[in-house]
Design a protein around this motif. Structure first.
Motif, PDB file in Angstrom:
ATOM      1  N   PHE A  39       2.724  -0.998  -0.586  1.00  0.00           N
ATOM      2  CA  PHE A  39       1.608  -0.619  -1.630  1.00  0.00           C
ATOM      3  C   PHE A  39       1.313  -1.646  -2.778  1.00  0.00           C
ATOM      4  O   PHE A  39       0.523  -2.169  -3.175  1.00  0.00           O
ATOM      5  N   THR A  40       2.557  -1.820  -3.322  1.00  0.00           N
ATOM      6  CA  THR A  40       2.386  -2.695  -4.625  1.00  0.00           C
ATOM      7  C   THR A  40       1.896  -3.902  -4.295  1.00  0.00           C
ATOM      8  O   THR A  40       1.371  -4.635  -5.358  1.00  0.00           O
ATOM      9  N   HIS A  41       2.344  -4.576  -3.142  1.00  0.00           N
ATOM     10  CA  HIS A  41       2.043  -6.049  -2.797  1.00  0.00           C
ATOM     11  C   HIS A  41       0.385  -6.092  -2.319  1.00  0.00           C
ATOM     12  O   HIS A  41      -0.456  -7.023  -3.038  1.00  0.00           O
ATOM     13  N   VAL A  42      -0.092  -5.136  -1.766  1.00  0.00           N
ATOM     14  CA  VAL A  42      -1.295  -5.015  -1.473  1.00  0.00           C
ATOM     15  C   VAL A  42      -2.332  -4.698  -2.871  1.00  0.00           C
ATOM     16  O   VAL A  42      -3.479  -5.454  -2.884  1.00  0.00           O
ATOM     17  N   PHE A  43      -1.709  -3.920  -3.845  1.00  0.00           N
ATOM     18  CA  PHE A  43      -2.814  -3.612  -4.922  1.00  0.00           C
ATOM     19  C   PHE A  43      -2.309  -4.566  -5.936  1.00  0.00           C
ATOM     20  O   PHE A  43      -2.722  -4.380  -7.087  1.00  0.00           O
ATOM     21  N   ARG A  44      -1.644  -5.510  -5.787  1.00  0.00           N
ATOM     22  CA  ARG A  44      -1.153  -6.283  -7.069  1.00  0.00           C
ATOM     23  C   ARG A  44      -2.341  -7.121  -7.844  1.00  0.00           C
ATOM     24  O   ARG A  44      -2.431  -6.994  -8.934  1.00  0.00           O
ATOM     25  N   PRO A  45      -3.351  -7.514  -6.915  1.00  0.00           N
ATOM     26  CA  PRO A  45      -4.208  -8.311  -7.687  1.00  0.00           C
ATOM     27  C   PRO A  45      -5.560  -7.264  -8.307  1.00  0.00           C
ATOM     28  O   PRO A  45      -6.250  -7.680  -9.231  1.00  0.00           O
ATOM     29  N   TYR A  46      -5.285  -5.997  -8.197  1.00  0.00           N
ATOM     30  CA  TYR A  46      -6.300  -4.957  -8.729  1.00  0.00           C
ATOM     31  C   TYR A  46      -5.305  -3.879  -9.461  1.00  0.00           C
ATOM     32  O   TYR A  46      -5.036  -3.114  -9.039  1.00  0.00           O
ATOM     33  N   GLU A  47      -5.686  -4.267 -10.809  1.00  0.00           N
ATOM     34  CA  GLU A  47      -4.724  -3.483 -11.730  1.00  0.00           C
ATOM     35  C   GLU A  47      -5.182  -2.016 -11.874  1.00  0.00           C
ATOM     36  O   GLU A  47      -4.264  -1.238 -11.738  1.00  0.00           O
ATOM     37  N   ALA A  48      -6.504  -1.927 -11.702  1.00  0.00           N
ATOM     38  CA  ALA A  48      -6.738  -0.480 -11.825  1.00  0.00           C
ATOM     39  C   ALA A  48      -6.598   0.359 -10.720  1.00  0.00           C
ATOM     40  O   ALA A  48      -6.074   1.589 -10.674  1.00  0.00           O
ATOM     41  N   LEU A  49      -6.699  -0.233  -9.429  1.00  0.00           N
ATOM     42  CA  LEU A  49      -6.324   0.430  -8.296  1.00  0.00           C
ATOM     43  C   LEU A  49      -4.736   0.589  -8.408  1.00  0.00           C
ATOM     44  O   LEU A  49      -4.242   1.423  -7.639  1.00  0.00           O
ATOM     45  N   ARG A  50      -4.087  -0.502  -8.683  1.00  0.00           N
ATOM     46  CA  ARG A  50      -2.613  -0.349  -8.622  1.00  0.00           C
ATOM     47  C   ARG A  50      -1.967   0.700  -9.206  1.00  0.00           C
ATOM     48  O   ARG A  50      -1.074   1.534  -8.965  1.00  0.00           O
ATOM     49  N   ASP A  51      -2.598   1.185 -10.646  1.00  0.00           N
ATOM     50  CA  ASP A  51      -1.971   2.196 -11.196  1.00  0.00           C
ATOM     51  C   ASP A  51      -2.414   3.601 -10.620  1.00  0.00           C
ATOM     52  O   ASP A  51      -1.624   4.496 -10.210  1.00  0.00           O
ATOM     53  N   MET A  52      -3.649   3.657  -9.809  1.00  0.00           N
ATOM     54  CA  MET A  52      -4.002   4.725  -9.189  1.00  0.00           C
ATOM     55  C   MET A  52      -3.042   4.934  -7.885  1.00  0.00           C
ATOM     56  O   MET A  52      -2.614   5.958  -7.612  1.00  0.00           O
ATOM     57  N   ALA A  53      -3.056   3.709  -7.131  1.00  0.00           N
ATOM     58  CA  ALA A  53      -1.946   3.641  -6.116  1.00  0.00           C
ATOM     59  C   ALA A  53      -0.734   4.324  -6.354  1.00  0.00           C
ATOM     60  O   ALA A  53       0.063   4.933  -5.542  1.00  0.00           O
ATOM     61  N   ASN A  54       0.072   3.393  -7.408  1.00  0.00           N
ATOM     62  CA  ASN A  54       1.169   4.044  -7.673  1.00  0.00           C
ATOM     63  C   ASN A  54       1.511   5.895  -7.934  1.00  0.00           C
ATOM     64  O   ASN A  54       2.368   6.495  -7.322  1.00  0.00           O
ATOM     65  N   LEU A  55       0.620   6.041  -8.684  1.00  0.00           N
ATOM     66  CA  LEU A  55       0.435   7.511  -8.917  1.00  0.00           C
ATOM     67  C   LEU A  55       0.307   8.345  -7.491  1.00  0.00           C
ATOM     68  O   LEU A  55       1.120   9.430  -7.477  1.00  0.00           O
ATOM     69  N   LEU A  56      -0.716   7.903  -6.716  1.00  0.00           N
ATOM     70  CA  LEU A  56      -0.739   8.532  -5.430  1.00  0.00           C
ATOM     71  C   LEU A  56       0.360   8.587  -4.567  1.00  0.00           C
ATOM     72  O   LEU A  56       0.789   9.493  -3.848  1.00  0.00           O
ATOM     73  N   PHE A  57       0.938   7.457  -4.640  1.00  0.00           N
ATOM     74  CA  PHE A  57       2.389   7.187  -3.942  1.00  0.00           C
ATOM     75  C   PHE A  57       3.241   8.154  -4.264  1.00  0.00           C
ATOM     76  O   PHE A  57       4.041   8.847  -3.428  1.00  0.00           O
ATOM     77  N   ARG A  58       3.453   8.010  -5.493  1.00  0.00           N
ATOM     78  CA  ARG A  58       4.656   9.193  -6.402  1.00  0.00           C
ATOM     79  C   ARG A  58       4.447  10.576  -5.838  1.00  0.00           C
ATOM     80  O   ARG A  58       5.049  11.185  -5.398  1.00  0.00           O
ATOM     81  N   TRP A  59       2.989  11.133  -5.762  1.00  0.00           N
ATOM     82  CA  TRP A  59       2.813  12.460  -5.652  1.00  0.00           C
ATOM     83  C   TRP A  59       2.941  12.547  -4.035  1.00  0.00           C
ATOM     84  O   TRP A  59       3.499  13.880  -3.678  1.00  0.00           O
ATOM     85  N   ALA A  60       2.338  11.633  -3.109  1.00  0.00           N
ATOM     86  CA  ALA A  60       2.619  11.827  -1.608  1.00  0.00           C
ATOM     87  C   ALA A  60       4.151  11.727  -1.412  1.00  0.00           C
ATOM     88  O   ALA A  60       4.512  12.800  -0.625  1.00  0.00           O
ATOM     89  N   LEU A  61       4.787  11.159  -2.067  1.00  0.00           N
ATOM     90  CA  LEU A  61       6.395  11.284  -1.783  1.00  0.00           C
ATOM     91  C   LEU A  61       7.008  12.570  -2.183  1.00  0.00           C
ATOM     92  O   LEU A  61       7.595  13.099  -1.371  1.00  0.00           O
ATOM     93  N   LEU A  62       6.563  12.953  -3.219  1.00  0.00           N
ATOM     94  CA  LEU A  62       7.244  14.356  -3.863  1.00  0.00           C
ATOM     95  C   LEU A  62       6.836  15.467  -2.725  1.00  0.00           C
ATOM     96  O   LEU A  62       7.520  16.275  -2.372  1.00  0.00           O
ATOM     97  N   VAL A  63       5.411  15.364  -2.400  1.00  0.00           N
ATOM     98  CA  VAL A  63       4.919  16.265  -1.557  1.00  0.00           C
ATOM     99  C   VAL A  63       5.587  16.274   0.013  1.00  0.00           C
ATOM    100  O   VAL A  63       5.857  17.428   0.485  1.00  0.00           O
ATOM    101  N   LEU A  64       5.758  15.026   0.327  1.00  0.00           N
ATOM    102  CA  LEU A  64       6.639  14.802   1.430  1.00  0.00           C
ATOM    103  C   LEU A  64       8.095  15.415   1.407  1.00  0.00           C
ATOM    104  O   LEU A  64       8.525  16.093   2.444  1.00  0.00           O
ATOM    105  N   VAL A  65       8.529  15.159   0.439  1.00  0.00           N
ATOM    106  CA  VAL A  65       9.777  15.459   0.297  1.00  0.00           C
ATOM    107  C   VAL A  65       9.957  17.245   0.266  1.00  0.00           C
ATOM    108  O   VAL A  65      10.914  18.005   0.904  1.00  0.00           O
ATOM    109  N   LEU A  66       9.157  17.876  -0.632  1.00  0.00           N
ATOM    110  CA  LEU A  66       9.138  19.280  -0.503  1.00  0.00           C
ATOM    111  C   LEU A  66       8.651  19.891   0.816  1.00  0.00           C
ATOM    112  O   LEU A  66       9.139  20.868   1.319  1.00  0.00           O
TER     113      LEU A  66
END
Length: 157
Positions: free
Chosen positions: A85-112
């Motif tokens: 995820f971080t490698h794919v979104f590295r060139p796109y700063e605005a999308l990178r922040d959104m992707a990081n947030l999305l990934f963290r929420w998806a991880l939390l939901v998956l663990v729950l």
């Protein structure tokens, strides 16, 4: 427990291919660019070197090693997905922040979901740790499919 020649061949082929991937990564200098994936690949080879002899020595030792290493592998697979995820979104700063947030929420939901489904769908044949690892692995596969689908759909952009 008996195992066929084809099963042995398939069991040995995976780590051999991953060893080849590790060698190629070292030769091309990709080890520094994808350190988590490289660690994951090396862990799979080491895992084989531990589990294969244990399978022939003691089923109980193999069982404990398998599930202990499976738990480590699950955590490393999450890290590999995050690295992609971080490698794919590295060139796109605005999308990178959104992707990081999305990934963290998806991880939390998956663990729950894994915890709740482990508790709710108690299988008397599985320990709670084994059920949790199964559920986390299933969640990882869903995330991997979603990531691949996402990358294919938006690769032209």
């Amino acid at each position: 427990m008996t195992i066929s020649t084809l099963q042995y061949a398939l069991w040995i082929l995976g780590p051999l291919l991953q060893l080849g991937v590790a060698v190629v990564m070292v030769r091309r200098g990709l080890r520094r660019e994808y350190p988590i994936f490289f660690s994951f690949t090396v862990l799979q080879v080491i895992r084989f070197c531990i589990e294969f002899p244990l399978f022939h020595y003691s089923y109980k030792a193999f069982f404990n090693a398998y599930w202990g290493l499976a738990a480590v592998t699950v955590l490393l697979e999450f890290a590999v997905i995050y690295e992609i995820f971080t490698h794919v979104f590295r060139p796109y700063e605005a999308l990178r922040d959104m992707a990081n947030l999305l990934f963290r929420w998806a991880l939390l939901v998956l663990v729950l979901v894994a915890v709740v489904s482990t508790i709710a769908g108690a299988n008397p044949q599985l320990t709670w740790r084994t059920a949790m690892i199964f559920n986390l692995e299933r969640g990882i596969r869903v995330m991997e499919c979603g990531l691949v689908l996402f990358l294919f759909l938006f690769s032209s952009y």
